[in-house]
Motif scaffolding. Structure first.
Motif, short mmCIF file in Angstrom:
data_model
loop_
_atom_site.label_atom_id
_atom_site.label_comp_id
_atom_site.label_asym_id
_atom_site.label_seq_id
_atom_site.Cartn_x
_atom_site.Cartn_y
_atom_site.Cartn_z
N UNK A 1 -45.10 -42.59 -78.19
CA UNK A 1 -45.11 -43.71 -79.11
C UNK A 1 -46.08 -44.78 -78.60
N UNK A 2 -47.21 -44.90 -79.29
CA UNK A 2 -48.15 -45.96 -78.96
C UNK A 2 -47.80 -47.18 -79.80
N UNK A 3 -48.42 -48.31 -79.48
CA UNK A 3 -48.31 -49.41 -80.41
C UNK A 3 -49.64 -50.13 -80.53
N UNK A 4 -49.91 -50.55 -81.74
CA UNK A 4 -51.17 -51.21 -82.02
C UNK A 4 -50.92 -52.70 -82.19
N UNK A 5 -51.70 -53.52 -81.46
CA UNK A 5 -51.64 -54.97 -81.67
C UNK A 5 -52.55 -55.27 -82.85
N UNK A 6 -51.94 -55.63 -83.98
CA UNK A 6 -52.71 -55.82 -85.20
C UNK A 6 -53.42 -57.18 -85.17
N UNK A 7 -54.34 -57.37 -86.08
CA UNK A 7 -55.10 -58.62 -86.12
C UNK A 7 -54.20 -59.84 -86.31
N UNK B 1 -47.38 -46.27 -73.52
CA UNK B 1 -46.30 -46.33 -72.54
C UNK B 1 -46.72 -45.78 -71.19
N UNK B 2 -46.32 -46.47 -70.14
CA UNK B 2 -46.59 -46.03 -68.77
C UNK B 2 -45.28 -45.65 -68.09
N UNK B 3 -45.37 -44.71 -67.18
CA UNK B 3 -44.20 -44.34 -66.40
C UNK B 3 -44.51 -44.44 -64.92
N UNK C 1 -46.74 -42.81 -58.39
CA UNK C 1 -47.89 -43.18 -59.22
C UNK C 1 -47.41 -43.97 -60.44
N UNK C 2 -48.32 -44.81 -60.96
CA UNK C 2 -48.17 -45.31 -62.32
C UNK C 2 -49.06 -44.44 -63.20
N UNK C 3 -48.49 -43.89 -64.24
CA UNK C 3 -49.27 -42.99 -65.09
C UNK C 3 -48.95 -43.19 -66.55
N UNK C 4 -49.92 -42.94 -67.42
CA UNK C 4 -49.61 -42.98 -68.85
C UNK C 4 -48.66 -41.83 -69.18
N UNK C 5 -47.64 -42.12 -69.96
CA UNK C 5 -46.66 -41.09 -70.32
C UNK C 5 -47.33 -39.91 -71.02
N UNK C 6 -48.31 -40.23 -71.88
CA UNK C 6 -48.92 -39.16 -72.67
C UNK C 6 -49.55 -38.09 -71.77
N UNK C 7 -49.96 -38.49 -70.57
CA UNK C 7 -50.61 -37.54 -69.68
C UNK C 7 -49.62 -36.56 -69.05
N UNK C 8 -48.36 -36.98 -68.93
CA UNK C 8 -47.42 -36.02 -68.34
C UNK C 8 -46.68 -35.22 -69.42
N UNK D 1 -39.72 -44.84 -67.41
CA UNK D 1 -40.58 -45.69 -68.21
C UNK D 1 -40.69 -47.07 -67.57
N UNK D 2 -41.93 -47.63 -67.47
CA UNK D 2 -42.06 -48.96 -66.90
C UNK D 2 -42.71 -49.95 -67.87
N UNK D 3 -43.00 -49.52 -69.10
CA UNK D 3 -43.53 -50.47 -70.08
C UNK D 3 -44.84 -50.04 -70.67
#
Lengths: 343, 597
Positions: free
Chosen positions: B372-378, B403-405, B445-452, B474-476
């Motif tokens: 789940x990504x999130x987009x910061x809209x204009x 999301x990072x883990x 490690x801190x890693x992007x969730x999508x990579x694992x 998950x760390x945020x």
């Protein structure tokens, strides 16, 4: 073996519909020419004794190196009038690859001897699709063939079956089969060359001059019933297909006990239609659409309207009032197109 | 029942360290099961669990154990052993006063075990260390004991040597449970305060809720309330869990039991929720409740488009007993009607897929898993992006966050180099490196969730020869340059093959995907261009040449039916292909992304 084949013949003399007398006999599949002429004659005589025959064509498949003048004379005298000679190539190196025991010179001699013996029709078998660097050897084979002027040519693409010498080499990586594109080019060369030399391609792999079509083979593609005798032989009575056990020893043992080594497969209507589509599409006569409607109540033109229009647009077929026939472009894709029409 | 005679405990162990076999022995030794009732790995009741050798859903069982002339009640609460289910583990731990730490005497401690152990220590659980499989020839009890002592600060003589397989050390374990684990505390007379730590779906009785009572007493027929969902029920049946359920008129503080109250849908029962009385509710809920959130998202489509309704029915049934599965209908131009599903992790996704196939006979196509990504809209509002199709147009948002883990990996010292390399390739940042023993290292490690989410664990296993173990939390969210990569066949976008990837990886990804698709898309009557694009920019291309030849040379007697059968079979296979524009795409192509390498 010859005795057992004759026994099978007697046991199955009622397999074919009675109304139609037998018009063609074909000794083939493998190399029946290794049999002495007398044994071939034995089977042939047995056929004539047990069936109502009005023979128009009797063919023998032969290896060039089996054909001595004496044998040829004997075969001719018993009534065999057509020879299909397994030349395959006029290149000795290629022949060794194909594991053939004859040479190009023997092939030329065999054709000469057969002509002298006076056979009505001589057919030459050729194989293409060997992975050469270019097409020159294939072109030479074709030129040589045309110079010999046989009235019939059958030409097949090399297929590598597992378990054969080439198959084993391929598996071990010692041999690389030619690409589809390479083989397609050779097929196109075949079509062009033989067309220029006035041969008519009446089926995907068969070419003839002066209407010298193989009657026997044409009947396979028209759905005519046939009786196949011997180990592994296939038969068709119009509705059922069947085949004999292919193991020689088992075949003989069963017949010794007067049992038929035969397995039947009944075709439902769809399967009958599909077989007709598959085989007829390969021929110059094409799919007889009226025949399909009469025989099976299935109207190809209506049922496959869009697919046919699509094929027509891509120049893959020609459609006449009677038939659907492949163009040269379509011939390369015959199986693919037949499958599209399947029900 | 006297609270002093109750012991509540769970088992913390890594997959394959023999938890289930050891649990079986405890049940046998206490005569909770007879030999006749004994099945191997009794606690894992789903076929799938047994085959995978892991417990997917936790259960609980009560044993009676006589010790020094008194009968004790031992409640064993089983815990799932996979990182996808870490929240369930935390609730099971919260229901106990003690834990058996089971470590394979030949393998040593694994990352997952450590994180669960810390969780248990954080909840003040008494830890009883057990070295299992000491009968195996490869066992190194001395070395592993050092590791355990280092980790929990116990003495060597506190460690019990056991073998579930041979039945060694079972009595020692049971005695330690009674002696060392504190009895529960709580007020039997106070307002009811119980925590749901699990639920089991029973097609006849509805959802069975497993709970631990901290305070108060529950009686059959009581009017009760689940605090977080706000729903009220009648306690139609309460009881304790043996091999069979044993209904009871009453259960008191300190005990563990089950509740049946005609709940039909698993969603109504949230693990971690507090049960109390309607009339005299407790003033505080049990701490630590969370709504479980899916981590991994993917589309699930029926292979045959006409099976959509059947798939919906199957998914609904699955959801009855798996509340963590969430889904909503989704439409794909390439795949037709299907569902966008959220899973706890990749294992959970595989399990759902397998259960659909086994229990419901549904063959499905699963699309590229994502997070789940999130987009910061204009307008400075966040928009959630669960699927590539949710990605807003580039001019509408400021940036994307992903999301990072925090990833913990334990590996043999020999493989530290390759493991770090792998994590760096996956955009990881190394945070910590601790030597647990001279040859075992914990890397953080801190890693992007999508990579694992993708093949990471498989790769980790490969480069560490199967020894590395993994845990993550998950760390945020962090800002990342994510782009949507589209795939086109002859110019037609194939939505089911789109993916959200990091910009730096998009080229590599696009190239490999195109190459893979070239292998899988069969030659057709015309040339097919396979392109990968970011927006309107093409970044990779492969070509499938037009089909030139498809004809059998020989077609006489026996060839005919052989060929007909072959073509009929191919035609059947074709029906399962998907049409994208004028291109026929086999279903394997949609899975290709999962097997990129």
């Amino acid at each position: 073996m010859v005795q057992m084949i004759c026994r099978e013949l007697v046991l199955r003399k009622n397999y074919l519909p009675k109304a139609q007398p037998i018009q063609t006999v074909y000794f083939g599949g493998g190399t029946p020419s290794i049999l002495p002429a007398a044994q071939i004659g034995e089977i042939y005589a047995c056929i004539r004794e047990n069936f109502d025959c009005q023979l128009l064509e009797t063919t023998l498949e032969a290896n060039p190196d089996d054909l001595t003048p004496e044998k040829l004379n004997a075969l001719r005298d018993m009534g065999i009038d057509r020879l299909s000679i397994g030349i395959q190539s006029f290149n000795d190196q290629v022949l060794r690859f194909y594991n053939r025991s004859h040479t190009a010179v023997e092939s030329l001699q065999a054709i000469d001897k057969a002509r002298k013996a006076g056979f009505r029709s001589i057919s030459i078998d050729l194989i293409y699709g060997f992975p050469h660097a270019d097409h020159s050897i294939w072109q030479k084979d074709l030129a040589q063939t045309i110079s010999l002027a046989p009235d019939h040519i059958s030409s097949y693409c090399l297929t590598i079956e597992p378990g054969t010498a080439l198959g084993v080499w391929e598996k071990k990586g010692k041999f690389n089969a030619a690409s589809d594109d390479f083989q397609a080019e050779q097929f196109e060369i075949l079509l062009q060359t033989l067309d220029k030399a006035d041969y008519l391609q009446y089926e995907i792999s068969n070419f003839a001059r002066h209407q010298a079509f193989s009657l026997h083979n044409s009947n396979y593609w028209k759905g005519v019933p046939y009786l196949g005798l011997g180990p592994g032989a296939h038969s068709f009575d119009g509705k059922h297909r069947g085949h004999n056990i292919s193991n020689n020893a088992v075949y003989m043992r069963m017949l010794q006990k007067n049992k038929l080594p035969f397995q039947i497969e009944t075709l439902d209507k769809h399967e009958q239609i599909n077989e007709y589509l598959l085989t007829s599409l390969r021929t110059i006569w094409g799919i007889d659409t009226a025949y399909l409607t009469e025989q099976f109540g299935w109207d190809l033109r209506k049922e496959r309207q869009n697919i046919l229009a699509d094929m027509l647009g891509q120049d893959l077929i020609q459609v006449s009032s009677q038939a659907v026939i492949l163009t040269n472009k379509g011939k390369l894709l015959a199986d693919y197109l037949a499958a599209k029409l399947f029900i | 029942m006297n609270m002093q005679k109750i012991r509540n405990f769970c088992i913390i162990a890594h997959i394959d360290h023999g938890k289930s076999t050891l649990a079986d022995r405890l049940l046998q030794f206490t005569n909770t099961v007879t030999e006749r009732e004994m099945q191997d790995q009794l606690l894992d009741s789903m076929d799938l669990e047994r085959e995978r050798g892991i417990t997917i859903k936790s259960h609980a069982i009560q044993m009676k154990y006589p010790y020094q002339g008194e009968e004790y009640t031992l409640n064993l609460i089983d815990t799932p052993g996979h990182v996808d289910f870490s929240y369930e583990v935390s609730r099971s731990i919260a229901a106990c006063e003690g834990a058996l730490l089971i470590v394979d005497a030949s393998q040593g401690i694994e990352a997952q075990t450590i994180s669960n152990l810390y969780l248990a220590i954080g909840h003040d659980l008494e830890i009883i260390p057990v070295l299992n499989k000491i009968d195996l020839p490869g066992a190194q009890p001395e070395v592993v004991a050092d590791e355990v002592m280092e980790l929990i600060g116990c003495k060597r003589e506190d460690i019990i040597l056991a073998s579930g397989k041979e039945g060694i050390g079972i009595e020692d374990i049971l005695n330690a449970v009674v002696e060392k684990i504190p009895a529960p505390t709580g007020d039997e007379e106070g307002p009811l305060q119980a925590m749901i730590f699990d639920s089991v779906y029973n097609p006849f009785r509805g959802v069975e809720v497993l709970f631990r009572i901290f305070n108060g007493t529950i009686n059959k027929g009581d009017r009760i309330k689940f605090v977080n969902t706000g729903r009220e029920y009648e306690a139609d049946e309460i009881g304790i869990l043996g091999i069979q359920q044993k209904p009871q008129p009453q259960l008191k503080a300190g005990n563990v039991g089950y509740l049946v109250s005609g709940i039909k849908v698993a969603k109504e029962v949230k693990v971690g929720d507090t049960i109390t009385h309607v009339k005299r509710p407790c003033s505080t809920t049990v701490q630590g409740f969370e709504n479980v959130k899916p981590m991994v998202f993917a589309g699930i489509y029926p292979v045959d488009t006409t099976d959509f309704e059947e798939l919906r029915a199957s998914m609904e049934k699955l959801q009855l007993n798996d509340a963590s599965l969430v889904w909503e209908p989704e439409t794909s131009a390439a795949l037709g009607f299907g569902f966008r599903c959220g899973f706890l992790g990749m294992l959970h996704m595989e399990i759902i897929q397998e259960r659909l196939e086994r229990e419901f006979d549904m063959t499905v196509i699963t699309t590229v898993p994502s997070v789940q990504f999130r987009a910061m809209m204009n307008n400075n509002e966040y928009r959630t992006v669960n699927a590539p199709s949710d990605m807003p147009e580039p001019n509408l948002f400021k940036h994307i966050e992903e999301p990072y883990v925090k990833v913990a990996i334990i590996t043999a010292a020999d493989y530290v180099g390759p493991v770090i390399q792998l994590c760096m390739d996956k955009r990881g940042q190394i945070k910590n490196q601790v030597y647990l023993t001279s040859d075992r290292v914990e890397l953080t490690f801190d890693m992007p969730l999508v990579e694992i989410v993708f093949d990471f664990f498989d790769k980790l296993k490969t480069i560490s020869r199967g020894y590395a173990s993994l845990d993550y939390e998950l760390i945020g969210f962090r800002q990342s340059h994510m782009v949507r990569l589209d795939v086109m066949l002859n110019g037609e976008p194939v939505d089911a093959l789109s993916a959200i990837v990091h910009r730096d990886k998009a080229y590599e990804w696009g190239k490999r995907l195109c190459e893979k698709l070239k292998e899988l898309v069969p030659r057709q009557m015309f040339e097919i261009a396979i392109q990968a694009a970011i927006g309107t920019k093409i970044i990779a291309r492969e070509t499938v040449k037009a089909l030139r030849k498809n004809v059998l040379a020989k077609c006489y007697g026996g060839d005919i039916s052989r060929k007909r059968k072959l073509l009929e079979k191919q035609k059947k296979g074709k029906k399962r292909m998907r049409q994208v524009g004028n291109v026929e795409v086999p279903q394997e192509a949609f899975m290709a992304v999962l097997k990129l390498d």
